[in-house]
Design a protein around this motif. Structure first.
Motif, PDB file in Angstrom:
ATOM      1  N   ALA A  34      -6.568  30.122   2.923  1.00 16.15           N
ATOM      2  CA  ALA A  34      -5.263  29.949   2.297  1.00 16.15           C
ATOM      3  C   ALA A  34      -4.325  29.157   3.205  1.00 16.15           C
ATOM      4  CB  ALA A  34      -4.656  31.308   1.958  1.00 16.15           C
ATOM      5  N   GLU A  35      -4.387  29.404   4.498  1.00 15.78           N
ATOM      6  CA  GLU A  35      -3.489  28.732   5.432  1.00 15.78           C
ATOM      7  C   GLU A  35      -3.790  27.245   5.539  1.00 15.78           C
ATOM      8  OE1 GLU A  35      -0.380  28.231   8.147  1.00 15.78           O
ATOM      9  OE2 GLU A  35      -0.840  29.851   6.728  1.00 15.78           O
ATOM     10  N   VAL A  36      -5.062  26.857   5.430  1.00 15.92           N
ATOM     11  CA  VAL A  36      -5.401  25.442   5.594  1.00 15.92           C
ATOM     12  C   VAL A  36      -4.758  24.592   4.506  1.00 15.92           C
ATOM     13  CG1 VAL A  36      -7.538  25.413   4.221  1.00 15.92           C
ATOM     14  CG2 VAL A  36      -7.275  23.837   6.142  1.00 15.92           C
ATOM     15  N   LEU A  37      -4.498  25.180   3.346  1.00 15.33           N
ATOM     16  CA  LEU A  37      -3.866  24.415   2.270  1.00 15.33           C
ATOM     17  C   LEU A  37      -2.490  23.902   2.669  1.00 15.33           C
ATOM     18  CD1 LEU A  37      -4.841  26.613  -0.791  1.00 15.33           C
ATOM     19  CD2 LEU A  37      -5.601  24.290  -0.334  1.00 15.33           C
ATOM     20  N   ARG A  38      -1.820  24.631   3.541  1.00 18.38           N
ATOM     21  CA  ARG A  38      -0.490  24.213   3.991  1.00 18.38           C
ATOM     22  C   ARG A  38      -0.561  23.022   4.936  1.00 18.38           C
ATOM     23  NH1 ARG A  38       3.706  27.805   4.286  1.00 18.38           N
ATOM     24  NH2 ARG A  38       3.806  27.713   6.555  1.00 18.38           N
ATOM     25  N   HIS A  39      -1.768  22.668   5.375  1.00 21.70           N
ATOM     26  CA  HIS A  39      -1.968  21.538   6.287  1.00 21.70           C
ATOM     27  C   HIS A  39      -2.779  20.421   5.625  1.00 21.70           C
ATOM     28  CE1 HIS A  39      -0.604  24.005   9.769  1.00 21.70           C
ATOM     29  NE2 HIS A  39      -1.119  24.984   9.050  1.00 21.70           N
ATOM     30  N   THR A  40      -2.880  20.473   4.308  1.00 23.86           N
ATOM     31  CA  THR A  40      -3.740  19.557   3.557  1.00 23.86           C
ATOM     32  C   THR A  40      -2.918  18.522   2.802  1.00 23.86           C
ATOM     33  OG1 THR A  40      -5.489  21.212   3.313  1.00 23.86           O
ATOM     34  CG2 THR A  40      -5.429  19.465   1.661  1.00 23.86           C
ATOM     35  N   PHE A  41      -3.445  17.293   2.711  1.00 21.35           N
ATOM     36  CA  PHE A  41      -2.883  16.275   1.825  1.00 21.35           C
ATOM     37  C   PHE A  41      -3.480  16.548   0.441  1.00 21.35           C
ATOM     38  CE2 PHE A  41      -2.426  12.641   5.212  1.00 21.35           C
ATOM     39  CZ  PHE A  41      -1.736  13.499   6.047  1.00 21.35           C
ATOM     40  N   VAL A  42      -2.814  17.361  -0.351  1.00 21.74           N
ATOM     41  CA  VAL A  42      -3.359  17.776  -1.642  1.00 21.74           C
ATOM     42  C   VAL A  42      -3.295  16.612  -2.634  1.00 21.74           C
ATOM     43  CG1 VAL A  42      -3.087  19.381  -3.573  1.00 21.74           C
ATOM     44  CG2 VAL A  42      -2.712  20.174  -1.226  1.00 21.74           C
ATOM     45  N   SER A  43      -4.401  16.390  -3.340  1.00 18.11           N
ATOM     46  CA  SER A  43      -4.458  15.377  -4.398  1.00 18.11           C
ATOM     47  C   SER A  43      -4.108  13.984  -3.879  1.00 18.11           C
ATOM     48  CB  SER A  43      -3.511  15.767  -5.544  1.00 18.11           C
ATOM     49  OG  SER A  43      -3.676  14.938  -6.657  1.00 18.11           O
ATOM     50  N   ALA A  44      -4.559  13.650  -2.665  1.00 17.55           N
ATOM     51  CA  ALA A  44      -4.198  12.367  -2.050  1.00 17.55           C
ATOM     52  C   ALA A  44      -4.694  11.188  -2.886  1.00 17.55           C
ATOM     53  CB  ALA A  44      -4.776  12.286  -0.641  1.00 17.55           C
ATOM     54  N   GLN A  45      -3.875  10.153  -2.956  1.00 19.66           N
ATOM     55  CA  GLN A  45      -4.225   8.941  -3.691  1.00 19.66           C
ATOM     56  C   GLN A  45      -3.640   7.727  -2.976  1.00 19.66           C
ATOM     57  OE1 GLN A  45      -0.693   8.339  -6.937  1.00 19.66           O
ATOM     58  NE2 GLN A  45      -2.236   9.843  -7.530  1.00 19.66           N
ATOM     59  N   SER A  46      -4.239   6.574  -3.246  1.00 14.39           N
ATOM     60  CA  SER A  46      -3.710   5.298  -2.760  1.00 14.39           C
ATOM     61  C   SER A  46      -3.374   4.428  -3.961  1.00 14.39           C
ATOM     62  CB  SER A  46      -4.736   4.566  -1.884  1.00 14.39           C
ATOM     63  OG  SER A  46      -5.095   5.331  -0.759  1.00 14.39           O
ATOM     64  N   VAL A  94       0.847  -1.189   0.000  1.00 13.97           N
ATOM     65  CA  VAL A  94       0.000   0.000   0.000  1.00 13.97           C
ATOM     66  C   VAL A  94       0.884   1.241   0.000  1.00 13.97           C
ATOM     67  CG1 VAL A  94      -1.778   1.306   1.224  1.00 13.97           C
ATOM     68  CG2 VAL A  94      -1.844  -1.204   1.232  1.00 13.97           C
ATOM     69  N   HIS A  95       0.627   2.130  -0.954  1.00 14.48           N
ATOM     70  CA  HIS A  95       1.328   3.409  -1.037  1.00 14.48           C
ATOM     71  C   HIS A  95       0.296   4.529  -0.915  1.00 14.48           C
ATOM     72  CE1 HIS A  95       5.230   1.835  -2.758  1.00 14.48           C
ATOM     73  NE2 HIS A  95       4.423   0.799  -2.906  1.00 14.48           N
ATOM     74  N   VAL A  96       0.538   5.465  -0.020  1.00 15.09           N
ATOM     75  CA  VAL A  96      -0.280   6.674   0.094  1.00 15.09           C
ATOM     76  C   VAL A  96       0.578   7.831  -0.385  1.00 15.09           C
ATOM     77  CG1 VAL A  96      -1.466   8.252   1.661  1.00 15.09           C
ATOM     78  CG2 VAL A  96      -1.667   5.770   1.980  1.00 15.09           C
ATOM     79  N   ARG A  97       0.073   8.564  -1.387  1.00 13.71           N
ATOM     80  CA  ARG A  97       0.853   9.633  -2.001  1.00 13.71           C
ATOM     81  C   ARG A  97       0.013  10.908  -2.038  1.00 13.71           C
ATOM     82  NH1 ARG A  97       2.204   8.992  -7.296  1.00 13.71           N
ATOM     83  NH2 ARG A  97       4.329   9.737  -6.990  1.00 13.71           N
ATOM     84  N   PHE A  98       0.674  12.043  -1.864  1.00 16.37           N
ATOM     85  CA  PHE A  98      -0.020  13.323  -1.955  1.00 16.37           C
ATOM     86  C   PHE A  98       1.011  14.419  -2.160  1.00 16.37           C
ATOM     87  CE2 PHE A  98       0.848  12.450   2.505  1.00 16.37           C
ATOM     88  CZ  PHE A  98       1.349  13.645   3.001  1.00 16.37           C
ATOM     89  N   LEU A  99       0.531  15.623  -2.391  1.00 11.99           N
ATOM     90  CA  LEU A  99       1.386  16.798  -2.511  1.00 11.99           C
ATOM     91  C   LEU A  99       1.225  17.657  -1.265  1.00 11.99           C
ATOM     92  CD1 LEU A  99       0.601  17.793  -6.211  1.00 11.99           C
ATOM     93  CD2 LEU A  99       2.586  16.521  -5.374  1.00 11.99           C
ATOM     94  N   GLN A 100       2.332  18.205  -0.797  1.00 11.14           N
ATOM     95  CA  GLN A 100       2.289  19.163   0.304  1.00 11.14           C
ATOM     96  C   GLN A 100       2.711  20.524  -0.220  1.00 11.14           C
ATOM     97  OE1 GLN A 100       4.982  18.539   3.619  1.00 11.14           O
ATOM     98  NE2 GLN A 100       3.800  19.897   4.941  1.00 11.14           N
ATOM     99  N   LEU A 101       1.927  21.544   0.107  1.00 14.50           N
ATOM    100  CA  LEU A 101       2.266  22.888  -0.334  1.00 14.50           C
ATOM    101  C   LEU A 101       3.382  23.465   0.526  1.00 14.50           C
ATOM    102  CD1 LEU A 101      -1.140  24.529  -1.250  1.00 14.50           C
ATOM    103  CD2 LEU A 101       0.393  23.107  -2.614  1.00 14.50           C
ATOM    104  N   VAL A 102       4.331  24.079  -0.151  1.00 12.94           N
ATOM    105  CA  VAL A 102       5.516  24.652   0.483  1.00 12.94           C
ATOM    106  C   VAL A 102       5.542  26.145   0.173  1.00 12.94           C
ATOM    107  CG1 VAL A 102       8.045  24.663   0.480  1.00 12.94           C
ATOM    108  CG2 VAL A 102       6.797  22.490   0.321  1.00 12.94           C
ATOM    109  N   SER A 103       5.743  26.953   1.200  1.00 13.52           N
ATOM    110  CA  SER A 103       5.878  28.398   0.998  1.00 13.52           C
ATOM    111  C   SER A 103       7.287  28.711   0.503  1.00 13.52           C
ATOM    112  CB  SER A 103       5.613  29.155   2.299  1.00 13.52           C
ATOM    113  OG  SER A 103       4.279  28.983   2.710  1.00 13.52           O
ATOM    114  N   ARG A 104       7.360  29.493  -0.560  1.00 10.69           N
ATOM    115  CA  ARG A 104       8.658  29.878  -1.130  1.00 10.69           C
ATOM    116  C   ARG A 104       8.776  31.398  -1.081  1.00 10.69           C
ATOM    117  NH1 ARG A 104       7.793  28.226  -6.012  1.00 10.69           N
ATOM    118  NH2 ARG A 104       7.131  30.283  -6.739  1.00 10.69           N
TER     119      ARG A 104
END
Length: 261
Positions: free
Chosen positions: A187-199, A62-72
């Motif tokens: 906007a701030e909640v996005l930094r704490h979100t599993f964006v585009s999560a998939q299994s 089982v692989h859980v994958r997602f994107l995390q937003l990073v402030s630049r």
């Protein structure tokens, strides 16, 4: 990269449209439960259920994958100090402040269906918060820096199997964002979100059953699978049934990329 991995990678970014990041209508991901719990249309968990034809000794990964937003943030060097800047050009390269995404993945392999039928397996999905600085150098030395930071994330994936008949199991993978973030800013909640999560689930020795086109004798059981916030399909070469991709986007079995060969 095998074809199943190619498709999973493409879907990961298909569900993450950069120009829509701050629009709730397009937020595909798992938000912290305290934030999503009281908001219609937002999710803090996703559940995949599918059928696998296998013996009890056969295994799944089982692989859980997602994107995390990073402030630049871009900073200009002035007199030994760093001064925030919206953008900075160094040796012809342009650097801009904003958001970017980093891939995150948690995985477990070799789970036998017999063990999963006896007791659920819980995999932690955690990302420690951190920051980094990359200096921008020109002919005169340090011209500035790119500063990146990201938040701590906590989550889990619970995997279990239910024997339905001889050599047939219902496999469940439930992924949750358990981050204890209780803010209100969109906007701030996005930094704490599993964006585009998939299994991504792979079986060794067994074969998954298509939920879109199951055999007639398995159709009632396939229709009884309860998928929440996600859509599982077979991926890989046409005819292969060892890998299932479950993501918040509707696909057909064995999807293809326009540039895949």
């Amino acid at each position: 990269m095998d074809r199943a991995r190619q498709i999973a990678q493409a879907v990961l970014y298909e569900c993450h449209p950069y120009h829509r990041l701050l629009d709730d209508r397009y937020l595909r991901g798992l938000h912290p439960e305290p934030y999503a719990g009281g908001r219609a249309g937002l999710s803090w968990m996703m559940q995949t259920q599918c059928l696998v034809e296998a013996a009890p000794a056969h295994t799944v990964d089982v692989h859980v994958r997602f994107l995390q937003l990073v402030s630049r943030e871009v900073a200009r060097a002035r007199g030994g100090e760093l001064e925030p800047a919206a953008e900075l050009t160094v040796d012809g390269a342009r650097y801009v402040s904003g958001l970017e995404a980093r891939e995150r993945e948690a995985a477990v392999s070799g789970l036998t269906l017999a063990d999963l039928a006896a007791a659920a397996y819980t995999m932690r999905v955690d990302v420690p918060g951190d920051q980094e600085a990359v200096w921008l150098i020109d002919a005169r030395g340090r011209a500035g820096a790119v500063l990146r930071c990201w938040e701590t994330l906590h989550g889990q994936a619970v995997v279990r199997a239910e024997p339905l008949r001889d050599r047939l199991f219902r496999l469940t993978v439930k992924v949750a964002n358990t981050t204890d973030w209780r803010g209100e800013d969109r906007a701030e909640v996005l930094r704490h979100t599993f964006v585009s999560a998939q299994s991504v689930v792979r079986t060794h020795g067994g074969r998954f059953v298509s939920l879109l086109n199951p055999p007639a004798e398995l159709r009632p059981l396939a229709e009884g699978c309860r998928n929440i916030g996600t859509w599982p399909v077979l991926v890989g070469e046409v005819g292969e049934r060892h890998t299932m991709l479950s993501a918040p986007i509707i696909l057909r079995d064995h999807p293809r990329l326009s540039y895949a060969t």
